[in-house]
Design a protein around this motif. Structure first.
Motif, mmCIF file in Angstrom:
data_model
loop_
_atom_site.group_PDB
_atom_site.id
_atom_site.type_symbol
_atom_site.label_atom_id
_atom_site.label_comp_id
_atom_site.label_asym_id
_atom_site.label_seq_id
_atom_site.Cartn_x
_atom_site.Cartn_y
_atom_site.Cartn_z
ATOM 1 N N VAL A 196 -6.910 0.174 6.464
ATOM 2 C CA VAL A 196 -8.317 0.583 6.553
ATOM 3 C C VAL A 196 -8.706 1.425 5.337
ATOM 4 N N ALA A 197 -7.809 2.318 4.920
ATOM 5 C CA ALA A 197 -8.117 3.198 3.797
ATOM 6 C C ALA A 197 -8.148 2.453 2.466
ATOM 7 N N THR A 198 -7.339 1.419 2.316
ATOM 8 C CA THR A 198 -7.267 0.707 1.040
ATOM 9 C C THR A 198 -8.186 -0.507 0.977
ATOM 10 N N LEU A 199 -8.399 -1.159 2.111
ATOM 11 C CA LEU A 199 -9.212 -2.372 2.144
ATOM 12 C C LEU A 199 -10.639 -2.116 2.609
ATOM 13 N N ASN A 200 -10.851 -1.024 3.331
ATOM 14 C CA ASN A 200 -12.129 -0.746 4.002
ATOM 15 C C ASN A 200 -12.446 -1.838 5.017
ATOM 16 N N ALA A 201 -11.409 -2.224 5.755
ATOM 17 C CA ALA A 201 -11.551 -3.208 6.835
ATOM 18 C C ALA A 201 -10.347 -3.101 7.742
ATOM 19 N N ALA A 202 -10.568 -3.292 9.032
ATOM 20 C CA ALA A 202 -9.455 -3.375 9.968
ATOM 21 C C ALA A 202 -8.734 -4.702 9.765
ATOM 22 N N ALA A 203 -7.505 -4.775 10.269
ATOM 23 C CA ALA A 203 -6.661 -5.940 10.015
ATOM 24 C C ALA A 203 -7.330 -7.247 10.420
ATOM 25 N N GLY A 204 -8.005 -7.252 11.570
ATOM 26 C CA GLY A 204 -8.628 -8.474 12.042
ATOM 27 C C GLY A 204 -9.798 -8.945 11.212
ATOM 28 N N ARG A 406 -23.482 3.165 1.570
ATOM 29 C CA ARG A 406 -23.715 2.000 2.423
ATOM 30 C C ARG A 406 -23.119 0.720 1.834
ATOM 31 N N THR A 407 -22.982 0.685 0.535
ATOM 32 C CA THR A 407 -22.369 -0.477 -0.119
ATOM 33 C C THR A 407 -21.166 -0.004 -0.928
ATOM 34 N N ALA A 408 -20.289 0.758 -0.289
ATOM 35 C CA ALA A 408 -19.174 1.389 -1.001
ATOM 36 C C ALA A 408 -18.227 0.376 -1.626
ATOM 37 N N THR A 409 -17.940 -0.704 -0.899
ATOM 38 C CA THR A 409 -17.000 -1.716 -1.390
ATOM 39 C C THR A 409 -17.519 -3.103 -1.017
ATOM 40 N N PHE A 410 -16.913 -4.118 -1.597
ATOM 41 C CA PHE A 410 -17.171 -5.447 -1.049
ATOM 42 C C PHE A 410 -16.319 -5.596 0.208
ATOM 43 N N ALA A 411 -16.814 -6.374 1.156
ATOM 44 C CA ALA A 411 -16.069 -6.602 2.395
ATOM 45 C C ALA A 411 -14.947 -7.595 2.123
ATOM 46 N N PRO A 412 -13.686 -7.214 2.394
ATOM 47 C CA PRO A 412 -12.549 -8.086 2.067
ATOM 48 C C PRO A 412 -12.275 -9.127 3.137
ATOM 49 N N ALA A 413 -13.322 -9.775 3.603
ATOM 50 C CA ALA A 413 -13.209 -10.718 4.712
ATOM 51 C C ALA A 413 -12.483 -11.991 4.283
ATOM 52 N N THR A 439 -10.146 -9.903 -9.532
ATOM 53 C CA THR A 439 -9.023 -9.161 -10.097
ATOM 54 C C THR A 439 -7.743 -9.339 -9.281
ATOM 55 N N GLY A 440 -7.872 -9.864 -8.060
ATOM 56 C CA GLY A 440 -6.734 -9.937 -7.159
ATOM 57 C C GLY A 440 -6.550 -8.686 -6.321
ATOM 58 N N TRP A 441 -7.286 -7.641 -6.626
ATOM 59 C CA TRP A 441 -7.192 -6.372 -5.916
ATOM 60 C C TRP A 441 -8.411 -6.185 -5.005
ATOM 61 N N PRO A 442 -8.280 -5.372 -3.972
ATOM 62 C CA PRO A 442 -9.464 -5.007 -3.191
ATOM 63 C C PRO A 442 -10.369 -4.079 -3.999
ATOM 64 N N ALA A 443 -11.464 -3.646 -3.397
ATOM 65 C CA ALA A 443 -12.464 -2.861 -4.126
ATOM 66 C C ALA A 443 -11.996 -1.426 -4.313
ATOM 67 N N THR A 444 -11.230 -1.205 -5.359
ATOM 68 C CA THR A 444 -10.645 0.088 -5.669
ATOM 69 C C THR A 444 -10.964 0.462 -7.110
ATOM 70 N N MET A 445 -10.660 1.704 -7.468
ATOM 71 C CA MET A 445 -10.801 2.106 -8.869
ATOM 72 C C MET A 445 -9.899 1.261 -9.758
ATOM 73 N N GLU A 446 -8.737 0.887 -9.236
ATOM 74 C CA GLU A 446 -7.822 0.027 -9.978
ATOM 75 C C GLU A 446 -8.475 -1.313 -10.295
ATOM 76 N N SER A 447 -9.123 -1.907 -9.310
ATOM 77 C CA SER A 447 -9.778 -3.193 -9.526
ATOM 78 C C SER A 447 -10.890 -3.080 -10.553
ATOM 79 N N ALA A 448 -11.650 -1.986 -10.497
ATOM 80 C CA ALA A 448 -12.748 -1.789 -11.448
ATOM 81 C C ALA A 448 -12.227 -1.722 -12.879
#
Length: 477
Positions: A196-204, A406-413, A439-448
């Protein structure tokens, strides 16, 4: 009167024609992706103009003043495996201000047990993967012995996944965990604790491809990969002040309060970048803005299916800020189970608070609370903090406020991978950057940061400039 490096009070650029001739690139957007692209291009000898609509750099990782305090809009962390963001910190001479913990150590407090509040820890030993987490997992009190054994087997299965397999993007992580024997409790107390902290989404709700990338890279690649780093100063010190200093030293012309209204090819085969009252001519343009803004600025034909950018959904993060009259948290941070509270960080020193303690709660997957009134959030979270941190009982709350992205990250659906474009467009000389790109990464500073380097590399190749000075980051495990 000018602001920064040549922006007048009316927002119009000054002396654009006075910039020396040569290959010229315009970077639109002053977040981490844009700053990175500008630095990488300038380091290769390209003349660069960076345009940012806000009065500051840093994008969604910024600071602001609240009375005597300097407040980050939200808590941002990175991991030792985030080699691109490490490079960025080195490049702006900010590494010492955002150190990484010596060894992964995360206090996890469970409030749901019948016996009451219980503390566990996730920490690593100086052993090779996967033994580095073995002792911690074996003693983790928030899972049963059987659940711990099944976690180990699932981790080995996860390590065996091929991140290059596009089929992973179409599956959801939650279903994969269930199929690999993970109980609802294991998902809550371990997998979602990290995910949740890294992806901004629950596993499901998360793509298996992105989840596998996070866990394989962070927990199963190198013993120290998941060690946590965070800024010990306000984010604005890093992403605005030091970034501006680095840009100035590299010769980048940085313009804030300057919003781009159009990007079009001109009759000379170059690009015309329109801002209020001015037109800049460029040999290359990097659009380092959110996907919806990029969609608005893209000229016709730049992407085969530009509408896909609008299909990349966004996900919010809610940040709750609480100032107490005394110290109530003894560790730099902790995370929690059995409560709405997710992660709590001590931001006292970084904010400049002289008396008491300032806690920041980072609440990912905040779709249900992002528009909740402050008074309601106060009634909900202060009692939860009393449950979580006994020292808060009797402490005076000096301030309570909320910041909302409200638009902190893209949704990793599932399926998002095929929507994320690469750096190159079909329009020669036009490139894309942003954490939402491929980038292959979720929406993180690393990906940016990775996206900014990728866009700069593509532009340098087209401009016939050497890419020898571009950083070479290791690929995800």
């Amino acid at each position: 009167m000018t602001h920064g490096n040549g922006t007048r009070d009316d927002g119009r650029l000054t002396d654009v024609s006075a910039v020396p001739s040569g290959r010229h690139a315009v970077v639109v957007g002053g977040g981490l992706a844009g700053v990175t692209a500008a630095l990488a291009l300038a380091d290769a000898g390209v003349r660069v103009t960076l345009l940012e609509g806000r009065p500051r750099l840093g994008g969604l990782a910024f600071s602001f003043r609240r009375g005597e305090l300097t407040v980050d809009n939200g808590q941002h962390v990175y991991l030792r495996c985030c080699t691109a963001y490490h490079w960025f910190l080195d490049r702006i001479e900010g590494t010492a201000l955002a150190p990484v913990q010596e060894r992964l150590d995360v206090p996890v407090v469970d409030l749901a047990r019948p016996e009451g509040r219980r503390l566990g820890r996730l920490r690593r030993d100086a052993l090779p993967v996967p033994l580095h987490l073995g002792r911690s997992l074996a003693a983790y009190p928030h899972l049963s012995l059987a659940e711990r054994a099944r976690v180990g087997r699932a981790a080995l299965a996860l390590k065996g996944l091929d991140l290059a397999d596009p089929a992973l993007d179409d599956q959801d992580f939650g279903s994969w965990l269930t199929a690999h024997g993970q109980s609802a409790r294991a998902v809550e107390a371990l997998w979602d604790l990290v995910g949740v902290a890294t992806l901004n989404a629950a596993a499901g709700d998360a793509s298996l491809g992105l989840a596998a990338m996070v866990f394989k890279t962070g927990l199963l690649s190198d013993p120290g990969a998941a060690d946590i780093g965070w800024a010990r100063v306000p984010l604005g010190e890093l992403h605005d002040r030091l970034a501006r200093k680095a840009l100035d030293s590299a010769g980048v012309r940085t313009e804030v309060r300057t919003r781009v209204t159009s990007v079009l090819k001109n009759g000379n085969g170059q690009w015309s970048v329109q801002v209020p009252g001015e037109t800049l001519t460029a040999d290359a343009v990097v659009l380092a803005v959110p996907q919806r803004e990029a969609h608005e600025l893209l000229p016709p034909g730049a992407l085969d299916a530009p509408g896909r950018l609008l299909e990349i959904d966004t996900a919010p993060i809610l940040n709750i800020h609480v100032l107490y009259d005394r110290k109530v948290l003894a560790t730099p941070f902790l995370t929690a189970l059995g409560t709405p509270v997710q992660w709590v960080f001590d931001r006292t020193e970084a904010s400049g608070l002289k008396d008491g303690q300032y806690l920041a709660l980072s609440q990912s997957t905040a779709q249900d609370e992002i528009d909740t009134p402050v008074a309601t959030l106060r009634e909900r979270y202060l009692p939860e903090l009393e449950r979580l941190l006994p020292r808060t009982r009797g402490a005076e709350v000096k301030d309570f406020f909320v910041t909302r992205e409200r638009t902190a990250t893209f949704a990793p659906a599932p399926g998002v991978g095929r929507l994320r474009p690469g750096a190159r467009t079909k329009a020669p000389g036009l490139y894309l950057a942003g954490a939402w790109t491929a980038t292959g990464w979720p929406a993180t500073m690393e990906s940016a940061v990775r996206s900014g380097v990728g866009a700069a590399g593509a532009a340098l190749a087209a401009l016939g400039r050497s890419r020898d000075r571009l950083p070479d980051f290791e690929e995800a495990a």
